[in-house]
Motif scaffolding. Structure first.
Motif, PDB file in Angstrom:
ATOM      1  N   GLN A 245     -10.955   4.594  -8.582  1.00 50.43           N
ATOM      2  CA  GLN A 245     -12.069   5.039  -7.741  1.00 50.43           C
ATOM      3  C   GLN A 245     -13.366   5.069  -8.538  1.00 50.43           C
ATOM      4  OE1 GLN A 245     -11.273   8.426  -5.279  1.00 50.43           O
ATOM      5  NE2 GLN A 245     -13.418   8.960  -5.061  1.00 50.43           N
TER       6      GLN A 245
ATOM      7  N   ALA B 204       0.846  -1.187   0.000  1.00 44.43           N
ATOM      8  CA  ALA B 204       0.000   0.000   0.000  1.00 44.43           C
ATOM      9  C   ALA B 204       0.881   1.236   0.000  1.00 44.43           C
ATOM     10  CB  ALA B 204      -0.928   0.015   1.209  1.00 44.43           C
TER      11      ALA B 204
ATOM     12  N   LEU C  42      -1.684  -0.937  -3.829  1.00 43.75           N
ATOM     13  CA  LEU C  42      -2.876  -0.148  -3.524  1.00 43.75           C
ATOM     14  C   LEU C  42      -2.474   1.256  -3.130  1.00 43.75           C
ATOM     15  CD1 LEU C  42      -5.930   0.207  -2.564  1.00 43.75           C
ATOM     16  CD2 LEU C  42      -5.128  -0.650  -0.344  1.00 43.75           C
TER      17      LEU C  42
ATOM     18  N   ARG D  80     -17.457  -0.339   1.660  1.00 42.44           N
ATOM     19  CA  ARG D  80     -15.996  -0.300   1.564  1.00 42.44           C
ATOM     20  C   ARG D  80     -15.370  -1.472   2.326  1.00 42.44           C
ATOM     21  NH1 ARG D  80     -15.538   4.773   2.456  1.00 42.44           N
ATOM     22  NH2 ARG D  80     -15.082   4.756   4.680  1.00 42.44           N
TER      23      ARG D  80
ATOM     24  N   GLU E 237      -7.525   1.015   5.888  1.00 45.07           N
ATOM     25  CA  GLU E 237      -7.556   0.158   4.707  1.00 45.07           C
ATOM     26  C   GLU E 237      -6.165  -0.387   4.401  1.00 45.07           C
ATOM     27  OE1 GLU E 237      -9.999   1.402   1.278  1.00 45.07           O
ATOM     28  OE2 GLU E 237      -8.097   1.505   0.186  1.00 45.07           O
TER      29      GLU E 237
ATOM     30  N   GLY F  50     -12.706   4.541  -2.401  1.00 47.63           N
ATOM     31  CA  GLY F  50     -12.830   5.848  -1.771  1.00 47.63           C
ATOM     32  C   GLY F  50     -14.196   6.482  -1.893  1.00 47.63           C
TER      33      GLY F  50
ATOM     34  N   ASP G 258      -6.044   2.123  -7.537  1.00 52.51           N
ATOM     35  CA  ASP G 258      -5.901   3.549  -7.249  1.00 52.51           C
ATOM     36  C   ASP G 258      -7.175   4.062  -6.591  1.00 52.51           C
ATOM     37  OD1 ASP G 258      -5.144   6.158  -7.102  1.00 52.51           O
ATOM     38  OD2 ASP G 258      -4.785   6.441  -9.237  1.00 52.51           O
ATOM     39  N   GLU G 259      -7.169   4.121  -5.261  1.00 55.28           N
ATOM     40  CA  GLU G 259      -8.328   4.590  -4.468  1.00 55.28           C
ATOM     41  C   GLU G 259      -9.623   3.901  -4.897  1.00 55.28           C
ATOM     42  OE1 GLU G 259      -8.325   6.654  -1.974  1.00 55.28           O
ATOM     43  OE2 GLU G 259      -6.467   7.784  -2.077  1.00 55.28           O
TER      44      GLU G 259
ATOM     45  N   TRP H 218     -13.094  -4.596   1.063  1.00 57.93           N
ATOM     46  CA  TRP H 218     -11.779  -4.944   1.623  1.00 57.93           C
ATOM     47  C   TRP H 218     -11.680  -6.458   1.760  1.00 57.93           C
ATOM     48  CZ3 TRP H 218     -11.396  -1.217   6.453  1.00 57.93           C
ATOM     49  CH2 TRP H 218     -11.268   0.106   5.993  1.00 57.93           C
TER      50      TRP H 218
ATOM     51  N   THR I 140      -4.004   4.579  -1.446  1.00 62.62           N
ATOM     52  CA  THR I 140      -5.180   4.901  -0.643  1.00 62.62           C
ATOM     53  C   THR I 140      -4.890   6.048   0.316  1.00 62.62           C
ATOM     54  OG1 THR I 140      -6.803   4.011   0.932  1.00 62.62           O
ATOM     55  CG2 THR I 140      -4.563   3.153   1.090  1.00 62.62           C
ATOM     56  N   HIS I 141      -5.958   6.781   0.681  1.00 63.42           N
ATOM     57  CA  HIS I 141      -5.879   7.777   1.744  1.00 63.42           C
ATOM     58  C   HIS I 141      -6.298   7.181   3.084  1.00 63.42           C
ATOM     59  CE1 HIS I 141      -6.006  10.825  -1.570  1.00 63.42           C
ATOM     60  NE2 HIS I 141      -5.210  11.457  -0.733  1.00 63.42           N
ATOM     61  N   ASP I 142      -6.885   5.997   3.042  1.00 56.97           N
ATOM     62  CA  ASP I 142      -7.455   5.386   4.243  1.00 56.97           C
ATOM     63  C   ASP I 142      -6.395   4.517   4.922  1.00 56.97           C
ATOM     64  OD1 ASP I 142      -8.884   3.791   6.095  1.00 56.97           O
ATOM     65  OD2 ASP I 142     -10.728   4.004   4.914  1.00 56.97           O
TER      66      ASP I 142
END
Length: 271
Positions: free
Chosen positions: A88, A42, A202, A182, A209, A175, A171-172, A186, A204-206
């Motif tokens: 996304q 990630a 991956l 979500r 995740e 999101g 890519d996200e 996962w 991600t901003h999360d």
């Protein structure tokens, strides 16, 4: 792609990527990282740090001004057909059924393009198996507009996997979904990775995740992006969602958040 010596599934060595010519924006600088075959990696970092640029470099959509990018031991010099991609926005073609959307890469990837004409039944069976795997059994005849956002994203994962890629770039991809959907996805991607030898990267901003899914997490600096730290995730697989309530899981998330907060502060100081 041109041959190099055998190495990791993804290798990025001292890459600079600038948009808009010699005086344009420097998106990444001195970017170096590697992902081994079969790993789930990630990439996290502050907004605008070059995470999506990294994805496009690995897939051959961008070629760096300096440094090298390799996939499966070969230097990337053009778009890479052995990579599956999900974003996304699922970008399903509205005039094609879900099944035909999933089969679309087979009409593009050279080694499958001719064979799908004579072995379509075989590929349809494979697509239907993927749909069943992600919980969409019986939905192949539906059009994208008849599916929820989460269902479209599940179909997008099937499309990314239909040509049996060695590398899956995400890519996200989750999101834009609600929290419950979500987390369901996962578990879908967790199970897909667990049941195959596909390598996954991956973006991600999360942070939850990233920690739930990944074996290794790379943290990028503010623009121009580079890797400022790596974190191994040693929680045993397969992981259940309940792990997110454990103190050890929370400690990893907080550690990553601290690195990103530092990167954001450095970005603010630079401005």
């Amino acid at each position: 792609m041109t041959s190099t010596t055998a190495g990791p599934m993804v290798g990025i060595e001292n890459v600079d990527m600038r948009y808009g010519g010699a005086d344009g924006t420097l998106a990444v600088s001195g970017l170096t990282m590697s992902v081994e075959k079969g790993q789930f990696a990630a990439v996290v970092g502050p907004s605008g740090c070059g995470k999506s640029t990294l994805m496009k470099l690995v897939t051959g959509l961008y070629i760096p001004q300096t440094g090298t990018v390799s996939v499966a031991g070969e230097r990337v010099s053009e778009p890479v057909s052995m990579v599956g991609m999900a974003f996304q926005n699922p970008t399903m073609l509205p005039w094609r059924t879900t099944l035909d959307n999933i089969l679309l890469p087979l009409e593009i990837v050279a080694k499958h393009r001719r064979r799908i004409r004579t072995h379509r039944k075989e590929y349809v069976e494979k697509a239907e198996h993927l749909l069943e795997t992600v919980g969409l059994k019986g939905f192949g005849s539906k059009f994208p507009w008849q599916l929820s956002g989460g269902m479209q994203q599940r179909a997008s994962l099937c499309r990314a996997l239909i040509h049996e890629p060695e590398l899956l770039m995400l890519d996200e991809p989750f999101g834009a979904l609600d929290a419950f959907t979500r987390e369901e996805l996962w578990c879908v991607i967790r199970d897909l990775h667990f049941s195959t030898d596909v390598t996954v990267v991956l973006v991600t901003h999360d942070l939850r995740e990233a920690v739930f899914l990944a074996d290794r997490i790379f943290v990028m600096s503010a623009r121009p992006g580079k890797i400022i730290t790596e974190r191994e995730v040693h929680f045993p697989r397969p992981r259940d969602l309940e792990i997110m309530f454990e103190a050890e899981f929370t400690d990893v998330v907080h550690d990553l958040r601290g690195h990103i907060a530092t990167a954001r502060a450095q970005q603010s100081e630079a401005v």
